[in-house]
Every structure is written in C-alpha cells, then in structure tokens.
Design a protein around this motif. Structure first.
Motif, PDB file in Angstrom:
ATOM      1  N   UNK A  36       0.838  -1.204   0.000  1.00  0.00           N
ATOM      2  CA  UNK A  36       0.000   0.000   0.000  1.00  0.00           C
ATOM      3  C   UNK A  36       0.875   1.256   0.000  1.00  0.00           C
ATOM      4  N   UNK A  37       1.956   1.214   0.760  1.00  0.00           N
ATOM      5  CA  UNK A  37       2.858   2.374   0.836  1.00  0.00           C
ATOM      6  C   UNK A  37       3.478   2.662  -0.534  1.00  0.00           C
ATOM      7  N   UNK A  38       3.906   1.611  -1.219  1.00  0.00           N
ATOM      8  CA  UNK A  38       4.510   1.807  -2.540  1.00  0.00           C
ATOM      9  C   UNK A  38       3.505   2.445  -3.493  1.00  0.00           C
ATOM     10  N   UNK A  39       2.247   2.012  -3.407  1.00  0.00           N
ATOM     11  CA  UNK A  39       1.219   2.582  -4.288  1.00  0.00           C
ATOM     12  C   UNK A  39       0.969   4.053  -3.969  1.00  0.00           C
ATOM     13  N   UNK A  70       5.007   8.574   7.977  1.00  0.00           N
ATOM     14  CA  UNK A  70       6.366   8.051   7.760  1.00  0.00           C
ATOM     15  C   UNK A  70       7.049   8.700   6.556  1.00  0.00           C
ATOM     16  N   UNK A  71       6.223   9.164   5.595  1.00  0.00           N
ATOM     17  CA  UNK A  71       6.807   9.733   4.369  1.00  0.00           C
ATOM     18  C   UNK A  71       6.614  11.249   4.276  1.00  0.00           C
ATOM     19  N   UNK A  72       6.178  11.860   5.390  1.00  0.00           N
ATOM     20  CA  UNK A  72       6.022  13.323   5.465  1.00  0.00           C
ATOM     21  C   UNK A  72       5.182  13.860   4.296  1.00  0.00           C
ATOM     22  N   UNK A  73       4.007  13.215   4.083  1.00  0.00           N
ATOM     23  CA  UNK A  73       3.183  13.575   2.929  1.00  0.00           C
ATOM     24  C   UNK A  73       2.028  14.509   3.269  1.00  0.00           C
ATOM     25  N   UNK A  74       1.817  14.789   4.564  1.00  0.00           N
ATOM     26  CA  UNK A  74       0.554  15.440   4.932  1.00  0.00           C
ATOM     27  C   UNK A  74       0.290  16.729   4.159  1.00  0.00           C
TER      28      UNK A  74
END
Ligand code: SF4
Ligand code: SF4
Length: 394
Positions: A36-39, A70-74
């Motif tokens: 899911x993270x990769x997508x 975890x990926x600082x996407x917010x």
C-alpha cells in the motif's frame, strides 16, 4: 495529472482520487502495508492529491495515517475521511470518533470530512437532534474540518432532500455508465454542481465490473470502437467526460492499474468523448444489463457473515453464471464456498439473521438473493458429491 477546481475554496484537486478502501491485502486478509505504501508514494509522484478513507474501512485509517506520517506527505495531499454516523448515539460520540480518527490518521485536520452514507433526510434529522450542526460549526471554526460533505447511497428521489437539508461544501456519489438513473444518478450530479458543490464520484467502475469483469460481448463492442482503450479506461473516461465530476475515486491496488488510470486521467478532459464513443457505451450498457442480475460491487460492507458465507463471492459467481455460462458460475461458487475444505460455507447456510443487509449500500435483499444463488448454483447433489470428492483428494 489533470486537476479540477473545487469551486467552494479554489483547491486544485487531482481528477483521479485514490480510494483507499481497496488497499492491497495479504494472505490473512490484512492490509499489505509495504504494498500500500509503494502505491501511495507512486500516486503522489504522479500528481494524485486526493485520498479517501473512512472510519469503517477496517484497518484503513491506521494504514494510511502511518504511510502519510512516515513519508512526510501530509502537506502534499488532501485527506478525506468519514464519520460513522449510525454508530453515534449521543452528542459525545461525534467527538469520540473524531478524536480516534485524528489519532489513527496522525493529523490535526481533515481537508474533506464526510458524514458516511446519509441516505435520507430522516437520518440527517436524527443527527441534527443530537446537535451535529453546532458540532460541525465548532470543528470548522477550529480548522479541524476544512470542508464538510456527505456520501450517498440512497434513492434517486431522496438525494435533493439531503442536498437541501444543510449548507454542504461537497458530496460524494456513486456514478458510472450503468448507474445513470440509480442512487443520485445524473440528475443528482447535475443538481449538486448547480448548487456550486464539487462532486466526488465513487464506484466509477462498479467495483471492477466495468473493467475486467465485463461480458465478452461487451468487450468486443469496445474493442471494435477503439482498439487501444481498455474497458477500465472507457469507464473512467465516461465519468471524466462530465464537467460536473470533480474527483473520480479509483480503488487502485496494483501498480499497473495506477499507471493506467493516471495516464488516462491526463487526457480525459470534459466533453472529450466523441458521439461514436458514447454510442458504443450505450451498446455496452444494454449487454451489461442483460447479464448483471445482482448489483453487488464487492465492497464487503456486509461482511463478516456469522455463518461464514462469502456473500460477495456468491453474488459474483451468480452473475458470472449469466455472463460467462452456468459451468463457470458453478466453478466460481464452489471456490468461494470453500467446497473442498473441511468446513464449506454454502449460500444455503444462511439463517436470515439480517445482520448483513442493513449494511449494503446497494440495498440488495441479501438473504432472499442467496436463495436465488442456491437455486441456480447449488443442485442438491453438489455438496455431498464434493464432500466425497474432497475426502479422496486429501
Ligand atoms: S442473513 Fe444470512 S448471509 Fe446475512 S449475515 Fe445472516 S446468515 Fe449471513
Ligand atoms: S452485498 Fe452489498 S454490502 Fe455486500 S459486498 Fe455486495 S454490495 Fe457490498
């Protein structure tokens, strides 16, 4: 990526939104977090900036929250989630669920917050009596909710009443080329847009039925019209052809799907389908309606069944028996019932407890429809014959 503007606040929303409900899962049926993270990372790189989840999608808010944090996407995306209003029995419940959602999604604000599946104005009135209007005003005042909306699976006729019941910022409806007059339908899409509301479209491919599960005859019609376009691309393009559709959610669970959908989204501008494209779709609708006997989208809202019946599996097999032939339907039914296992769960195990049907957004009378499945796909000889066969195979 193509972007369409939210007329209420000027946000540039990607025409393709990520419906997280169908995140990939592992052999245990749990969300496959690395996949899911990769997508999600791939989607963000491709310019997708609208992500939709809900409290009721099991494990989904936690998974999406972890991936975003975890990926600082917010700050790179618009986050949408939904209040399980039927679970709210006291005014304090609104705060309780909201706090849990903030914790799960690891955020202090929701860009788009929906009341999940308001189907008629009586449901809304119950919430008003619990004080939801003041609660929304407080959350908007504090900036924790930026836009408030509702998702809808009710009748064609009730949609206008729900739209008029409150000053909504947006709405989310089911819309695709076989549901033009079903639920909100085209009239609802146009009504919402005429009120200046952005419209988020869900089920553009009807849970995949308009993609890889179309009857062969229908696929041939599409192939004759344009060889280079897949059924999924046809279905998505048909929705994007409407200028009133702001974001189209797709429940992508494979990299290839994401790549195809994102590439189609770039070109699928409003009004870009030619008259002969639309004529081909009309023909597909006619063929589809001949074979689609149960309008199940495979959303799993009705699961788990206390008797262990794979409800969407039964309905998929039933539809396949009309689209692909009786033997294919029986084959799928046997697999979905686990007929070769120690503990098969046939449609005939249904005790009509009613625990499932109340959750079905397609309003399928599940126990009655399972009787149709049993009559068509489960001849009396089938369970004992497979029981004996499975003993020999063990
Ligand atoms: S009504 Fe039948 S299918 Fe539905 S939950 Fe009860 S036993 Fe399962
Ligand atoms: S029967 Fe209804 S709730 Fe269950 S999977 Fe199908 S559409 Fe969803």
């Amino acid at each position: 990526m193509q972007y369409r503007v939210d007329p209420r606040n000027g946000n540039r929303l990607s025409a393709l939104g990520f419906g997280c409900m169908r995140f990939p899962s592992n052999a245990l049926g749990r969300i496959d977090l690395p996949a899911a993270e990769a997508l999600v990372l791939d989607a963000v790189e491709r310019g997708i900036n609208y992500f939709d989840t809900a409290y009721l999608y099991r494990g989904n808010e936690e998974a999406l929250g972890a991936i975003i944090a975890d990926n600082h996407l917010r700050d790179r995306l618009y986050l949408a989630t939904k209040l399980p209003h039927a679970n709210c029995q006291t005014p304090e419940d609104f705060d309780r669920y909201f706090a849990e959602q903030k914790r799960r999604l690891r955020t202090e604000r929701f860009d788009y917050y929906l009341i999940h599946n308001i189907s008629n104005s009586d449901q809304w009135k119950r919430l008003v009596d619990l004080g939801i209007e003041q609660w929304i005003a407080d959350k908007k005042g504090s900036g924790e909710i930026r836009s408030i909306g509702f998702s809808y699976h009710g009748s064609h006729g009730d949609f206008a009443n729900v739209v008029d019941a409150y000053d909504w910022d947006f709405c989310q409806i089911q819309y695709n080329y076989v549901n033009v007059n079903y639920q909100a339908g085209r009239a609802g899409l146009e009504l919402a847009a005429s009120r200046g509301m952005p419209v988020v479209v869900m089920e553009p491919l009807l849970g995949g039925k308009l993609a890889d599960k179309l009857p062969k005859r229908a696929v041939e019609v599409l192939d004759r019209a344009r060889t280079e376009r897949t059924p999924a691309a046809w279905g998505l393009r048909w929705v994007w052809n409407h200028p009133e559709a702001t974001v189209v959610l797709s429940g992508m669970n494979e990299a290839a799907q994401l790549e195809e959908n994102a590439s189609v989204a770039e070109r699928a501008l409003p009004g870009s389908l030619a008259p002969d494209d639309l004529a081909a779709i009309d023909e597909v609708v006619r063929i589809f309606n001949e074979t689609d006997k149960v309008s199940c989208t495979g959303c799993n809202y009705c699961m788990p069944c206390p008797k262990g019946i794979n409800i969407p599996g039964c309905f998929a097999a039933y539809n396949s028996s009309y689209a692909l032939g009786w033997y294919e339907g029986v084959k799928q039914y046997v697999l979905s019932a686990g007929a070769m296992s120690n503990d098969p769960r046939y449609a005939s195990a249904c005790v009509a407890c009613g625990a499932c049907a109340q959750h079905c957004p397609q309003h399928i009378p599940i126990p009655e429809t399972l009787k149709d499945v049993r009559r068509r796909l489960q001849p009396a000889i089938l369970p004992p014959a497979l029981r004996i066969a499975s003993r020999f195979m063990r």
